[in-house]
Design an enzyme around this catalytic site. Sequence first.
Site, PDB file in Angstrom:
ATOM      1  N   LYS A 101       0.859  -1.191   0.000  1.00  0.00           N
ATOM      2  CA  LYS A 101       0.000   0.000   0.000  1.00  0.00           C
ATOM      3  C   LYS A 101       0.890   1.234   0.000  1.00  0.00           C
ATOM      4  O   LYS A 101       1.989   1.221   0.538  1.00  0.00           O
ATOM      5  CB  LYS A 101      -0.854   0.040   1.275  1.00  0.00           C
ATOM      6  CG  LYS A 101      -1.899  -1.023   1.380  1.00  0.00           C
ATOM      7  CD  LYS A 101      -2.867  -0.780   2.521  1.00  0.00           C
ATOM      8  CE  LYS A 101      -2.221  -0.478   3.847  1.00  0.00           C
ATOM      9  NZ  LYS A 101      -3.177  -0.356   4.956  1.00  0.00           N
ATOM     10  N   HIS A 103      -0.114   3.903   1.515  1.00  0.00           N
ATOM     11  CA  HIS A 103      -0.577   4.648   2.689  1.00  0.00           C
ATOM     12  C   HIS A 103      -0.581   3.709   3.888  1.00  0.00           C
ATOM     13  O   HIS A 103      -0.273   2.520   3.760  1.00  0.00           O
ATOM     14  CB  HIS A 103      -1.976   5.229   2.442  1.00  0.00           C
ATOM     15  CG  HIS A 103      -3.014   4.176   2.184  1.00  0.00           C
ATOM     16  ND1 HIS A 103      -3.145   3.542   0.970  1.00  0.00           N
ATOM     17  CD2 HIS A 103      -3.942   3.624   2.996  1.00  0.00           C
ATOM     18  CE1 HIS A 103      -4.129   2.655   1.041  1.00  0.00           C
ATOM     19  NE2 HIS A 103      -4.623   2.691   2.259  1.00  0.00           N
TER      20      HIS A 103
END
Length: 185
Positions: A101, A103
Amino acid sequence: MTDDERLIKLLANRSTKRGQFTLASGRQSQYYIDARLTTMSPEGLALIGHLALSKLLESNWTIDAVGGLTLGADPISYAISFASAATPHPLRAFTVRKEAKDHGTGRMIEGPFKSGDRVAVIEDVITTGGSALRAIQSVRSEGGSVAGVLALVDREEGGRQAIEAAGVPVISMTSAGQIIKVLAG
């Protein structure tokens, strides 16, 4: 009928389609095994969790957790973890992302995986072995070690050999040959 025979029959009747297909590996095939049609069903989850846990216990691999590349490994890993809950050594389940990811934690592995864990990498269908090898690499890069790979189905197209050539043993619960035999029978 044994549980192994029930599993093969479920995969043959629910998950196997005949036709002309392009597999994730890019290979062409006259049949497609969408194991998720079995692994995500109540009957499949209950049967696979119990059988896979038995196979892992028979392997004598000492493991802390089970998991593999999302999405195929997820329901199998969760079923094994659930089946192990009442045993003296419950197994945690984890998921390996296809990409990190951008984030949050940015991790490749989600769930209660810990650095230092010894794991069994789970695979729904092995064709070339690429997905399992990617999961193995992710586990190792996050500080885990891999005892082996447990596959629901081995398509018998060289994937097992590729994984074993990388020094990782493979256990398969069924093979494409067994499933096709039920379809033909």
